[in-house]
Design an enzyme around this catalytic site. Structure first.
Site, PDB file in Angstrom:
ATOM      1  CB  CYS A 131      16.624  22.994 -15.642  1.00 20.80           C
ATOM      2  SG  CYS A 131      17.700  24.020 -16.718  1.00 20.80           S
ATOM      3  CG  ASP A 200      20.415  19.363 -21.673  1.00 19.60           C
ATOM      4  OD1 ASP A 200      19.972  19.081 -20.496  1.00 19.60           O
ATOM      5  OD2 ASP A 200      20.730  20.275 -22.354  1.00 19.60           O
TER       6      ASP A 200
END
Ligand SMILES: O=P(O)(O)OC[C@H]1O[C@H](OP(=O)(O)O)[C@H](O)[C@@H]1O
Length: 333
Positions: A131, A200
């Site tokens: 990512c 996250d």
């Protein structure tokens, strides 16, 4: 919420976060603090109570966008906790100052984290990324500033291909980049000295919630003996998990996986698109924060220090506030 006057900036920021025009946990936090600041600046509330209610409504609107990145509620909490005063002007001043302070801290934290993470990287190392994480890039940037030569194997990260953003940024930093499809990761792990990913959310037990595919990568990396390092500012620590709540995993639209026409051509199938997964702490070697690096099992101590035992949800109307327990969301790990 419709009764409150929300500034256009709040609506815009919320839409951008939901559509992932603004994405990445740190950028989401920064944008949310900015939106509250704009709401405070533009508010024409004529009583302190109306002002507070407006800011709470703005925060709720922002909260509805994406459920997993805990930097969002943490940012809102930080700013709203500083919304203090007996007059609209004092409230406005304190809220604006709170947002400024939050954003400055966010910047500083990333720089400090970069220094900690860079210490793990040696000249000539090759990292594997998944990512796009600005916290990861901060580590690489500092290592490059220290004159270390680095190369990277960059996973493209389906379905939204944020790996391409990482590749672009790494090239700007002078890193040699090899882009691979996600399913090739195991094949290239032997060539990597570190797996370096962002987060996250981090739970009290040290579990790491990050982009879907992280947990499989971590298991493979452990099998290959490649260390797994998570770069995550303390704003990624989820205080709700200290009381046993689980992190909600966002499910996104299936059209990100396959366009509707191609789907129909296949026939009657289900398509699932979870945005994140959970990597258990036993697969994580270190969590790098602006406060130093921690084994995942010790992260709870840091959480207690930063958040105390009780947390509040300052966006909830005062008569509906919880004590310390909230309801669990669905599909939580
Ligand atoms: O805060 P920084 O390190 O920039 O990003 C942290 C994480 O946010 C991203 O999520 P998404 O692309 O918003 O779904 C990725 O999962 C990335 O690892």
């Amino acid at each position: 919420m419709g009764t409150h006057d929300l500034d256009a900036a709040v609506e815009r920021v919320a839409e951008d976060i939901a559509a992932m025009e603004t994405r990445g946990a740190a950028a989401i936090a920064d944008a949310a603090a900015d939106a509250l600041q704009q709401q405070a600046t533009q508010s024409d509330a004529d009583t302190p109570e109306a002002f507070r209610a407006e800011l709470r409504a703005a925060a709720r609107q922002l909260l509805e966008t994406r459920p997993t990145a805990v930097s969002l509620p943490n940012a809102l909490r930080y700013v709203l906790q500083r919304m203090d005063g007996d007059s609209v002007e004092t409230l406005r001043r304190n809220t604006v100052a709170g947002a400024d302070e939050f954003r400055a801290r966010l910047d500083r934290a990333q720089t400090d984290l970069g220094r900690v993470g860079a210490n793990r990287l040696r000249d000539g190392d090759r990292i594997m990324t998944h990512c796009h994480s600005t916290d990861v890039l901060a580590c690489v940037e500092t290592a490059r500033e220290q004159g270390k030569e680095l190369s990277a194997i960059v996973k493209e990260t389906r379905p939204r291909n944020q790996g391409r953003l990482t590749a672009e940024r790494l090239v700007e930093l002078g890193v040699d980049v090899t882009l691979i499809v996600d399913s090739a990761a195991r094949r290239y792990l032997n060539d990597a000295d570190h797996v370096l990913v962002g987060a996250d959310a981090i739970a009290a037990d040290g579990s790491v919630v990050n982009k879907i595919g992280t947990s499989g990568l971590a298991v493979n990396a452990r099998d290959r003996g490649t260390p797994i390092v998570v770069a995550a500012q303390t704003i990624k620590l989820d205080p709700d998990t200290m009381t046993g709540n689980l992190v909600e995993i966002e499910t996104r639209d299936e059209s990100e996986v396959i366009d509707p026409e191609a789907r129909d051509a296949i026939g009657d199938i289900d398509v699932e698109n979870p945005a994140f997964d959970v990597t258990p702490p036993r697969y994580v070697d270190a969590i790098v924060t602006e406060r130093g690096q921690f084994p995942p099992e010790s992260i709870v101590t840091l959480m207690r220090e930063l958040f105390g035992e009780g947390i509040t949800d300052p966006w909830v109307e005062p008569d509906a506030r919880r004590e310390t327990v909230v309801e669990s969301g669905e599909d939580r790990p």
